[in-house]
Design a protein around this motif. Sequence first.
Motif, PDB file in Angstrom:
ATOM      1  N   TYR A 116       0.797  -0.992  -0.136  1.00  0.00           N
ATOM      2  CA  TYR A 116       0.061  -0.190  -0.577  1.00  0.00           C
ATOM      3  C   TYR A 116       1.332   1.058   0.005  1.00  0.00           C
ATOM      4  CZ  TYR A 116      -3.635  -3.349   0.649  1.00  0.00           C
ATOM      5  OH  TYR A 116      -4.585  -4.402   0.763  1.00  0.00           O
ATOM      6  N   SER A 133      -5.798 -10.783   2.937  1.00  0.00           N
ATOM      7  CA  SER A 133      -6.716  -9.869   2.348  1.00  0.00           C
ATOM      8  C   SER A 133      -6.294  -9.042   1.168  1.00  0.00           C
ATOM      9  CB  SER A 133      -8.018  -9.059   3.352  1.00  0.00           C
ATOM     10  OG  SER A 133      -8.532  -9.009   4.223  1.00  0.00           O
ATOM     11  N   THR A 134      -5.526  -8.809   1.330  1.00  0.00           N
ATOM     12  CA  THR A 134      -4.365  -8.065   0.128  1.00  0.00           C
ATOM     13  C   THR A 134      -4.699  -8.712  -1.303  1.00  0.00           C
ATOM     14  OG1 THR A 134      -3.364  -6.748   1.365  1.00  0.00           O
ATOM     15  CG2 THR A 134      -2.088  -6.921  -0.719  1.00  0.00           C
ATOM     16  N   LYS A 156      -8.119  -8.239  -3.100  1.00  0.00           N
ATOM     17  CA  LYS A 156      -7.699  -7.262  -2.930  1.00  0.00           C
ATOM     18  C   LYS A 156      -7.946  -7.087  -4.723  1.00  0.00           C
ATOM     19  CE  LYS A 156      -8.445  -4.842   0.437  1.00  0.00           C
ATOM     20  NZ  LYS A 156      -8.311  -3.964   1.502  1.00  0.00           N
ATOM     21  N   LEU A 184      -9.646  -8.885  -7.016  1.00  0.00           N
ATOM     22  CA  LEU A 184     -10.364  -8.367  -8.016  1.00  0.00           C
ATOM     23  C   LEU A 184     -10.181  -7.083  -8.753  1.00  0.00           C
ATOM     24  CD1 LEU A 184     -12.767  -7.964  -4.480  1.00  0.00           C
ATOM     25  CD2 LEU A 184     -13.056  -9.759  -6.487  1.00  0.00           C
ATOM     26  N   GLY A 185      -9.346  -6.564  -8.845  1.00  0.00           N
ATOM     27  CA  GLY A 185      -8.609  -5.906  -9.858  1.00  0.00           C
ATOM     28  C   GLY A 185      -8.752  -4.340  -8.868  1.00  0.00           C
ATOM     29  N   LEU A 186      -8.471  -4.337  -7.305  1.00  0.00           N
ATOM     30  CA  LEU A 186      -8.413  -3.164  -6.785  1.00  0.00           C
ATOM     31  C   LEU A 186      -8.068  -2.627  -7.112  1.00  0.00           C
ATOM     32  CD1 LEU A 186     -11.818  -3.738  -4.054  1.00  0.00           C
ATOM     33  CD2 LEU A 186     -11.452  -3.500  -6.483  1.00  0.00           C
ATOM     34  N   TYR A 187      -6.544  -2.932  -6.863  1.00  0.00           N
ATOM     35  CA  TYR A 187      -4.977  -2.997  -6.968  1.00  0.00           C
ATOM     36  C   TYR A 187      -4.458  -3.488  -7.853  1.00  0.00           C
ATOM     37  CZ  TYR A 187      -6.149  -0.759  -1.843  1.00  0.00           C
ATOM     38  OH  TYR A 187      -7.348   0.032  -1.275  1.00  0.00           O
ATOM     39  N   GLN A 188      -3.019  -2.692  -8.418  1.00  0.00           N
ATOM     40  CA  GLN A 188      -2.643  -2.964  -9.621  1.00  0.00           C
ATOM     41  C   GLN A 188      -0.877  -3.629  -8.295  1.00  0.00           C
ATOM     42  OE1 GLN A 188      -3.093  -3.996 -12.071  1.00  0.00           O
ATOM     43  NE2 GLN A 188      -5.523  -3.689 -11.449  1.00  0.00           N
ATOM     44  N   ASP A 246      -8.693  -6.089 -14.283  1.00  0.00           N
ATOM     45  CA  ASP A 246      -9.510  -5.118 -14.687  1.00  0.00           C
ATOM     46  C   ASP A 246     -10.070  -5.448 -16.089  1.00  0.00           C
ATOM     47  OD1 ASP A 246      -7.529  -5.562 -16.226  1.00  0.00           O
ATOM     48  OD2 ASP A 246      -5.982  -3.782 -15.361  1.00  0.00           O
ATOM     49  N   LYS A 280     -17.048  -6.115 -13.170  1.00  0.00           N
ATOM     50  CA  LYS A 280     -17.173  -6.400 -12.094  1.00  0.00           C
ATOM     51  C   LYS A 280     -18.201  -6.515 -11.509  1.00  0.00           C
ATOM     52  CE  LYS A 280     -12.362  -5.146 -10.954  1.00  0.00           C
ATOM     53  NZ  LYS A 280     -11.981  -4.608 -12.552  1.00  0.00           N
TER      54      LYS A 280
END
Length: 399
Positions: free
Chosen positions: A338, A369-370, A373, A376-380, A394, A398
């Motif tokens: 992060y 959890s990371t 995430k 799910l494509g919430l972060y790259q 991505d 979704k």
Amino acid sequence: MRNITKKVIHDHPKSFISMVLLIILSIITSLLPPLALEQIVNHLTDQKEVSLLFALAYLGLIVLSDLFASAQNISITIFGQKLTHGMRSVLVQKLNTITTGYLTNHESGAIASVFVNDADIINSLYSEGVVGMIADLFQLIGLLFVVFTRSIGLGFIILIVMPLILVMTRHFQKASLASQKQNRAAIAKVNHHIPETLRVLSMIHIFEKEDYMEDKYDQYIEESYWAQNKSNWLDSVYSPIILTIEAVVIGLLMIGAAQGQKMQTLFGINAGSAVALIAYVQQIFTPLESIGMEIQSIQDAMAGMSRIQDFLNKADSKPDIYQGEGDYFTFDHVTFGYLPDQPILKDYSFKVAKGEHVTFVGRTGKGKSTIVKLLLGLYQPQKGKILLDGSSPDAHPKN
């Protein structure tokens, strides 16, 4: 349950056949000692010599009868354990497919009770219930046949008494079933209360709810105690009633035999047959009493079986809709944090194939959890790549 029984019989035919043969041999050998005793007593009353070989033969028949009875019980227990194993296997398969909603909406203790307490009852259902009752019924038929060949009057007395015993047994089994259901429900509450108390122990101390939790535990234990106490009371009352009826039947036999020529046709017996008939009456009431107890075991088991059936009837989770080929998830040398200078995942790689189940475990902050995430494509990721069905997350819609 019927399908499980058929499967176990199909998978273990030798155990089933040996159990049936031992039940038949146990029934046959149980009829022989009184017949030998009858001949010995008749020899004695006629002042004839009883040879040592004859006496040893009588003792040998008793030993043989007991050995086959023990072997029968062992074979029934072994087969019952195989059925229990089959039931537990079905429960585990169901647990792997049941919806998450069921697991979150039901107490963990109640679910554990199905697997532990209720599944254990299945062994009692067969070893002390259904199979034992069938064996006792066939033994009862054999004993009645022998009794009618010796004393028609005694046979009719037993036939008159048996319906009364069955009516009484029916009354006892209804009361026993109700108490066993109450006990099962109370045990499930106890099984849930203990782990829940340990899980929120700090909150209980903070809000000073120790007395409340203790009172709830005492309440559940008391419910179980009174339900089991009622069942034990029914059990303790049933046996003395059976023994009293047995004594009355023997008394009527002796009274009828003492009437001389008037009752010769119905109750005409000699000393040897009188001894043999008393032994047979005791043997007749033993399976009758056992049937009553086996009915109680069956009722106890049925209470657990209803809970197991309810669990098995719950809806399954939807199957995996992934139809692609190759790996479903792929982490290829992924580095992510992060904060760029504080990576959580360092050069992390793994693959999840189609149909494969993976569980992430570890302490808080280790990246479980990371990973989700990132999938799910919430972060790259800062480095490496993540593929979902061969493409980047991505790229997938979704919902």
